[in-house]
Design a protein around this motif. Structure first.
Motif, short mmCIF file in Angstrom:
data_model
loop_
_atom_site.label_atom_id
_atom_site.label_comp_id
_atom_site.label_asym_id
_atom_site.label_seq_id
_atom_site.Cartn_x
_atom_site.Cartn_y
_atom_site.Cartn_z
N ILE A 11 58.77 99.62 59.25
CA ILE A 11 59.46 98.94 58.15
C ILE A 11 60.82 99.57 57.85
O ILE A 11 61.68 98.95 57.20
CB ILE A 11 58.55 98.94 56.89
CG1 ILE A 11 58.95 97.78 55.97
CG2 ILE A 11 58.64 100.26 56.14
CD1 ILE A 11 57.95 97.56 54.83
N GLY A 12 61.01 100.80 58.32
CA GLY A 12 62.26 101.50 58.04
C GLY A 12 63.48 100.73 58.54
O GLY A 12 64.55 100.76 57.90
N TYR A 13 63.34 100.04 59.68
CA TYR A 13 64.46 99.27 60.21
C TYR A 13 64.90 98.21 59.21
O TYR A 13 66.10 98.04 58.93
CB TYR A 13 64.06 98.60 61.53
CG TYR A 13 65.04 97.53 61.96
CD1 TYR A 13 66.24 97.85 62.58
CD2 TYR A 13 64.76 96.17 61.73
CE1 TYR A 13 67.15 96.87 62.96
CE2 TYR A 13 65.66 95.18 62.10
CZ TYR A 13 66.86 95.53 62.71
OH TYR A 13 67.76 94.56 63.06
N PHE A 14 63.94 97.48 58.66
CA PHE A 14 64.26 96.39 57.73
C PHE A 14 64.85 96.93 56.43
O PHE A 14 65.79 96.35 55.88
CB PHE A 14 62.99 95.57 57.44
CG PHE A 14 62.42 94.92 58.66
CD1 PHE A 14 62.94 93.72 59.12
CD2 PHE A 14 61.37 95.50 59.36
CE1 PHE A 14 62.41 93.10 60.25
CE2 PHE A 14 60.84 94.90 60.49
CZ PHE A 14 61.36 93.69 60.94
N VAL A 15 64.31 98.08 55.96
CA VAL A 15 64.85 98.69 54.75
C VAL A 15 66.32 99.05 54.96
O VAL A 15 67.18 98.78 54.10
CB VAL A 15 64.05 99.95 54.36
CG1 VAL A 15 64.74 100.70 53.21
CG2 VAL A 15 62.63 99.59 53.96
N GLY A 16 66.62 99.63 56.10
CA GLY A 16 68.00 100.01 56.39
C GLY A 16 68.94 98.83 56.41
O GLY A 16 70.07 98.89 55.90
#
Length: 489
Positions: A457-462
Motif C-alpha cells: 500500500i505504500g506505493y499508493f500512499v506515496g
C-alpha cells in the motif's frame, strides 16, 4: 596487574560580580590589557582591601545548593608565592577556615546510573594576572612575555572535591554538574573559553584493592570538558606505563597540551607549608548569622536535580529526556516555553532534542542564539497537534522559520500553502485518480496474499501524497486507501 584510577578536581569558578573581590575595578571580559587593575588589586603601599559582599553571597548560595556545611566564621589568609603576574607576591585566599564546608554533588553517567561525589570545601580567593607568551619579541629574535593584570583581583570560588572519581567520564560528569549548578544559580556564566571556569585535575593510580592512594600529579588549568577527559586518559596511561616499567610517579604539576594530546611536566608540586599561609591582617573574619543564610536559602532557584525530577514526575518525561533538557538553565527555560506554548511536554521534548538540536549542532550555535524562538517552535508544534499540518510539512515550516522567512508558523503555512487537507471528499477524489492511473499495481495488490498487502500500500500512499503536494492527512490517506483497495479484491 589491574589498576584503579583515583581523581580529585579543584574547580575555579569566576563569580559574576561586576567588580573585583577586594576593589571596585571592573571584571568585564575583553578590555585592553592592564586597563582594569587598580592600586588595591596590585597591593600598592597604603591601600586596603574591602570585601565584595556579593561574592560572599554567591559562595554561600553554592554551598546551600550542594547541601554543604556553612561555617559561622570564615577567615582570609595570605598565600605567599611569586609569579610575574602576581605583583603583590601573595594571593588572598582561604586555607584554614573556608566559607563553604563539606557537601556533595550527584552526577549522572552515560549509562543512566548516578553517583555522589563529596566536596571537601569551597573557598573564596582572588585571581592572579595572566602571562602572555605569544606575539612578543624584543625585535632581535628573542621571545618575551607580556603581563596582563586585568584578572588580578577577580573573584574566584575554588571548589575542592574529595578523590571520589574513578574514571575520566566521572570527572567530566562532575565538572558538568558543577557547571550546571553555578549557571542555574546565576553566580557565574561558566564560560570556559573566557576563563570563567577551569579546573586543576589531580590524578593517581593504585593497584586494585590497595587502600592507600598512589602518588598524584596535578594537571593545571584545564578549560574544557573534553580536555579534562583527554588529559586524564593520557595521564593514567603514562603513570601505569611508568609503574609497570619499574619507575616511580613524581608528585608534580603538569600542563595538558591539547594539540599533542599529552601532559608535560611544569614544576614539582608545592605543599601547603611552602606557601607560608598566615591570616590576612587587612581583612576581618566573615561572620554569617542564621537569618542571612535563611534569606539566601529562600532565594535559591529550582536547581538541576529538582528540575530533572519535576520533568519526570509532573511532565511524564523519561529519565534520559529529563536529564538532557535540564542540563543547562538555558535549555530548560527554552523547553518550558515551548511546552507552555504548545501544551504537550513530550512533543516539545522531541522537537527540542531532535529537529532543533540537530540544526543548532550543524550551525555550531548555542540554544540562546537559536534563529527559531521557543514561542515560534511551540506554535509550530501546536499546528501539528491540531492537524493543521502534517509532520513532513512541519519540517518545511521549521526550515523556513530558521531561515527567517516568517514571523510565525501560521504565516509560513499560509504563504507556502501547507495547510493539511482533511476533507474526506477531496482525499477520496485523489485516491480514485491514483487507483485509476495504476491498474498494474492494483492487480498486484489484488493478487497478493492478504498478509503482504500492507507493504504494497505504500506505493499508493506515496502517489496520493505527491498529488496533494504533501498536504493530505497521512492517517486518512492510509485508512481510505485500504478500504478502497480491499473493496476491489
Amino acid at each position: 596487574m589491574q589498576w584503579e584510577t583515583v581523581i580529585g578536581l579543584e574547580v575555579h569558578v569566576q563569580l559574576a560580580t561586576r567588580s573585583k573581590i577586594f576593589s571596585g575595578a571592573s571584571t568585564a571580559f575583553g578590555a585592553e590589557p592592564n586597563t582594569q587593575a587598580c592600586a588595591v588589586d596590585l597591593g600598592l603601599p597604603g591601600v586596603l582591601p574591602v570585601l565584595n559582599e556579593q561574592a560572599v553571597a554567591m559562595a554561600v548560595q553554592f554551598g546551600l545548593a550542594i547541601h554543604a556545611e556553612i561555617p559561622e566564621v570564615s577567615v582570609f589568609d595570605r598565600k605567599n608565592y611569586f609569579y610575574p603576574d602576581l605583583p603583590k607576591g601573595y594571593q588572598t585566599s582561604q586555607m584554614y577556615h573556608p566559607i563553604v564546608g563539606a557537601g556533595e554533588v550527584e552526577i549522572t553517567l552515560e549509562d543512566g546510573s548516578s553517583k555522589r561525589i563529596r566536596v571537601h570545601h569551597a573557598h573564596l580567593e582572588e585571581d592572579a594576572g595572566k602571562s602572555l607568551h605569544e606575539s612578543f619579541s624584543d625585535g632581535m629574535g628573542h621571545g618575551m612575555t607580556g603581563i596582563d593584570l586585568n584578572r588580578a583581583g577577580t573573584p574566584l570560588l575554588e571548589i575542592v572535591s574529595e578523590p571520589d572519581m574513578r574514571s575520566a567520564k566521572e570527572a567530566a560528569a562532575y565538572l558538568k554538574a558543577i557547571h550546571s549548578i553555578v549557571t542555574y544559580l546565576g553566580i557565574s556564566d561558566g564560560n570556559m573559553a573566557e576563563g570563567s571556569m577551569r579546573c586543576d585535575v589531580n590524578v593517581s593510580v593504585r593497584p586494585v584493592g590497595q587502600a592507600e592512594y598512589g602518588t598524584r600529579a596535578e594537571i593545571k588549568n584545564v578549560n574544557s570538558f573534553r580536555f579534562v577527559e583527554r588529559a586524564i586518559e593520557f595521564e593514567v596511561e603514562r603513570q601505569i606505563e611508568l609503574l609497570e616499567d619499574g619507575g616511580k610517579v613524581v608528585q608534580e604539576t603538569r600542563l595538558f597540551d591539547p594539540e599533542r594530546d599529552e601532559t608535560r611536566s611544569m614544576r614539582t608540586k608545592e605543599e601547603a607549608n611552602d606557601y607560608r599561609y598566615f591570616p590576612c591582617p587587612d581583612l576581618l573574619p566573615v561572620v554569617l548569622d542564621r537569618a542571612y543564610l535563611d534569606h539566601l536559602r529562600e532565594a535559591l532557584p529550582e536547581l538541576p536535580d529538582e528540575k530533572r525530577t519535576r520533568f519526570q514526575s509532573a511532565l511524564g518525561l523519561s529519565a534520559y529526556d529529563a536529564g538532557v533538557l535540564s542540563a543547562t538553565r538555558e535549555m530548560a527555560e527554552f523547553f518550558e516555553e515551548v511546552k507552555d506554548t504548545c501544551g504537550d511536554a513530550k512533543s516539545a521534548a522531541n522537537w527540542v532534542m531532535g529537529e532543533l538540536a540537530g540544526a543548532l549542532n550543524r550551525e555550531g550555535l548555542p540554544i540562546t542564539d537559536s534563529p527559531v524562538s521557543a514561542r515560534q517552535l511551540g506554535e509550530l508544534i501546536g499546528r501539528v497537534l491540531d492537524d493543521t499540518i502534517n509532520g513532513k510539512a512541519a519540517k518545511q515550516v521549521f526550515q523556513a522559520l530558521w531561515n527567517g522567512q516568517g514571523q510565525s508558523a501560521d504565516e509560513v503555512i499560509e504563504a507556502k500553502g501547507l495547510k493539511q487537507v482533511t476533507d474526506t471528499g477531496a482525499i477520496e477524489a485523489m485516491i480514485d485518480q491514483v487507483i485509476g492511473e495504476s491498474p498494474a499495481q492494483v492487480a498486484q495488490y489484488r493478487d497478493a496474499e492478504p498478509d503482504k498487502r500492507g507493504k504494497m500500500i505504500g506505493y499508493f500512499v506515496g502517489q496520493v501524497m505527491k498529488a496533494s503536494r504533501g498536504t493530505a492527512n497521512p492517517q486518512q490517506v492510509n485508512q481510505l486507501l485500504k478500504e478502497k483497495l480491499d473493496a476491489l479484491c
